[in-house]
Design a protein around this motif. Structure first.
Motif, short mmCIF file in Angstrom:
data_model
loop_
_atom_site.label_atom_id
_atom_site.label_comp_id
_atom_site.label_asym_id
_atom_site.label_seq_id
_atom_site.Cartn_x
_atom_site.Cartn_y
_atom_site.Cartn_z
N ASP A 92 0.89 -1.06 0.05
CA ASP A 92 0.24 0.03 0.20
C ASP A 92 1.14 1.20 -0.27
O ASP A 92 0.34 2.42 -0.54
N GLU A 133 0.86 4.10 -2.78
CA GLU A 133 1.37 5.89 -2.06
C GLU A 133 1.88 6.31 -2.64
O GLU A 133 2.05 7.33 -3.38
N HIS A 178 1.25 6.87 -7.01
CA HIS A 178 1.04 8.28 -6.95
C HIS A 178 1.45 9.71 -6.46
O HIS A 178 1.41 10.81 -7.62
N GLU A 179 2.40 9.38 -5.62
CA GLU A 179 3.09 10.67 -5.65
C GLU A 179 3.94 11.46 -6.49
O GLU A 179 4.01 12.40 -6.92
#
Length: 605
Positions: A4, A8, A11-12
């Motif tokens: 996870d 994340e 995504h950044e």
């Protein structure tokens, strides 16, 4: 390993790719994630390498930020690809294969708009579906599930088009999707699927039809029962359904019996015509091809007629007779003609209580389109104080020479206030197309009512009766009396927005009335402050017929309009007029045999 956290981070990183690598140095979100990566790096070297890459992105200057961010993205994607899983938590089952032979040569980007139109809501979907059909996109098996699913669509035109036009052309290729999506307890969409399955499997569909007829929802059950009409050995079952509590089921059973046409089926349909299911039985009887049923209905109707003649429960008898006659629609046999002749020749039948039955009987007489029926209808001209003159006139124009039609009916128009004259004028308006329709659809209008088949004396009669619209419709050749009448009427009511005025001006142009252009412009200018927001084809045609000298005058008029859209449209017409060649007199060859709409077509081309 925490997948996870990696997602994340991905995504950044994507966010920074979009925002620009120059924004990466000191990014707060990356700084917040760095301690978590360093913590995980104590147990997994890959996370330690990931933490180092993030630190380099945060600490680098603007010139080196792009390469550092790209290195981080490559490392991150490599780790994610190696850590991904493809297995499912669901139980594995054998996959059923099909004998589908449809290709997948069409690019998906071309299929996608069609699939979206079939699976989503919104405007313009019907056009997309039609275009997909024209382009042959439905012959790709990736579209078939969506097409079958769209049989449930709430926009009725789409499922109807798919049901009647598209899916039947796919044949057996559509069968697996139809069977997979069919539900016994479904609605209209599943009824459509069942019908398509039956068409594909033919006699092999009996089992599924019987199951649907017994266990399906009302819509599915009704469709199944009606389709069982193709299976003679299911007659007993269908007869049972004809007594079902549900009206929809009884109706379906009657349609199935009309397909069978057996002795028992005929008897049950005949019984239904005189029962509470009278309205349900009419259409199935119309569709039944068994001549014995037609003769039975005629016999029953004759007995009901006898009750009316004897004045026995006239209103109830009239209601039954109405159902009998309606059920004979489409039965083009001599026995029906004989019965209608007997009915309309029985003086004691022509009473106020049977008014509706009389109209239906006379209308059916014309619908039969048989010479003997039309000949009898013509004889009704003067019968019963010209009660049936409208039907008689319609029959007469079909079978009598034009001059005979005029001689027979012209005297009935002496007084427009008389009921017979009103009926006759109404029919004349109904059987002749309007000028606007003839301009919009010249080919259709010419075939629907050829004015060359009318006696030329009609137009003079309409002048005498002051029927402006009929004068325009029948004015096929130049005529001084007609021209004088039309000029007078235009001068009395100079209103270009009045349809009749525009029609009369068009006829004056077609008859080469010398002052027609001046009359048109005078009427246009007399409108004064009236503004134009819309002009139909007749009005636009009129303006385009103005000769070149009137271009400047039309431009001056247009300048006074306030509605810009209409102003632009008329200025364009004025420019076209200004570019016309010098006007010449029409030749004799141009005048002969051309007719009004041939002339209009030549002027508009």
């Amino acid at each position: 390993m925490s997948i996870d956290l990696l997602f994340e981070l991905q995504h950044e990183v994507r966010r920074l790719f979009i925002a620009g690598s120059g924004m990466a140095a000191g990014d707060l979100r990356l700084q917040k994630m760095l301690p978590q990566l360093q913590k995980l790096g104590e147990s997994a070297p890959v996370f330690n390498r990931m933490a180092q890459a993030v630190s380099q992105v945060l600490d680098t200057d603007t010139s080196g930020s792009a390469s550092r961010l790209l290195e981080l993205g490559m490392l991150l994607n490599s780790v994610l690809y190696t850590q991904g899983k493809t297995e499912t938590k669901e139980d594995l089952v054998p996959m059923e294969g099909t004998e589908a032979k449809l290709s997948t040569s069409i690019p998906y980007r071309k299929l996608n708009p069609l699939i979206e139109a079939l699976t989503q809501k919104g405007q313009g979907r019907m056009e997309q579906v039609r275009q997909g059909y024209d382009d042959g996109l439905f012959h790709d098996f990736r579209v078939i599930p969506a097409a079958v699913s769209a049989l449930d669509d709430s926009y009725v035109e789409i499922p109807d088009f798919l049901h009647r036009k598209v899916l039947p052309t796919l044949g057996m290729e559509a069968l697996p999707a139809l069977q997979q999506q069919f539900r016994l307890g479904g609605g209209k969409g599943d009824a459509r699927r069942l019908e398509l399955i039956h068409e594909l499997l033919s006699l092999s569909a009996l089992d599924i039809l019987l199951q649907a007829a017994k266990q399906g929802s009302t819509e599915v059950r009704s469709t199944a029962i009606e389709l069982l009409g193709d299976y003679p050995d299911q007659e007993d079952f269908i007869l049972e359904q004809a007594d079902d509590k549900k009206k929809e089921v009884r109706r379906a059973a009657l349609f199935a019996l009309s397909r069978l046409g057996t002795e028992q089926a005929i008897a049950r349909l005949y019984k239904a015509l005189g029962s509470k299911d009278q309205d349900l039985a009419i259409e199935p009887i119309q569709l039944c091809k068994a001549n014995d049923l037609t003769l039975s209905v005629i016999g029953h109707a004759e007995s009901v007629l006898e009750r009316i003649v004897q004045r026995t429960k006239v209103e109830d008898s009239a209601q039954q007779l109405l159902a009998d006659i309606r059920s004979l629609q489409g039965k083009r046999v001599p026995e029906v003609v004989d019965f209608l002749e007997k009915l309309l020749s029985t003086t004691s039948f022509i009473v106020p209580e049977t008014e509706a039955v009389q109209e239906v009987a006379a209308d059916l007489l014309l619908q039969l389109d048989l010479p003997e029926a039309d000949s009898f209808a013509v004889t009704l001209h003067e019968a019963y104080n010209r009660k049936f003159i409208a039907y008689s006139f319609r029959a007469a124009i079909k079978i009598l020479p034009p001059e005979d039609v005029y001689e027979r009916f012209c005297h009935d128009l002496k007084d427009k206030k008389q009921p017979a004259a009103k009926d006759l004028l109404r029919v004349l308006y109904e059987v002749t197309p309007t000028l606007l329709y003839q301009v919009d659809e010249p080919g259709v209008a010419a075939s629907s009512s050829d004015f060359t088949t009318w006696d030329p004396r009609w137009v003079h009669l309409f002048v005498k009766l002051d029927e402006e619209e009929l004068v325009c419709r029948f004015a096929q050749v130049p005529d001084p009396k007609v021209t004088a009448y039309l000029v007078k009427k235009c001068e009395e009511l100079p209103n270009f927005n009045r349809n009749k005025t525009a029609n009369m001006l068009l006829i004056l142009f077609s008859q080469h009335y010398q002052d027609a252009p001046k009359l048109l412009m005078d009427i246009l200018e007399k409108g004064g402050a009236k503004q134009f927001y819309y002009l139909d084809r007749v009005q636009l045609t009129l303006l385009s017929l103005l000769p070149r000298p009137y271009a400047e005058r039309l431009q001056l008029f247009v300048e006074g309009l306030s509605y810009q859209g209409m102003k632009n449209q008329l200025l364009e017409i004025a420019e076209t007029i200004a570019a016309k060649p010098e006007q010449t007199e029409p030749s004799d060859n141009e005048e002969k045999g051309q007719g009004l709409w041939g002339w209009i077509k030549s002027k508009m081309s």
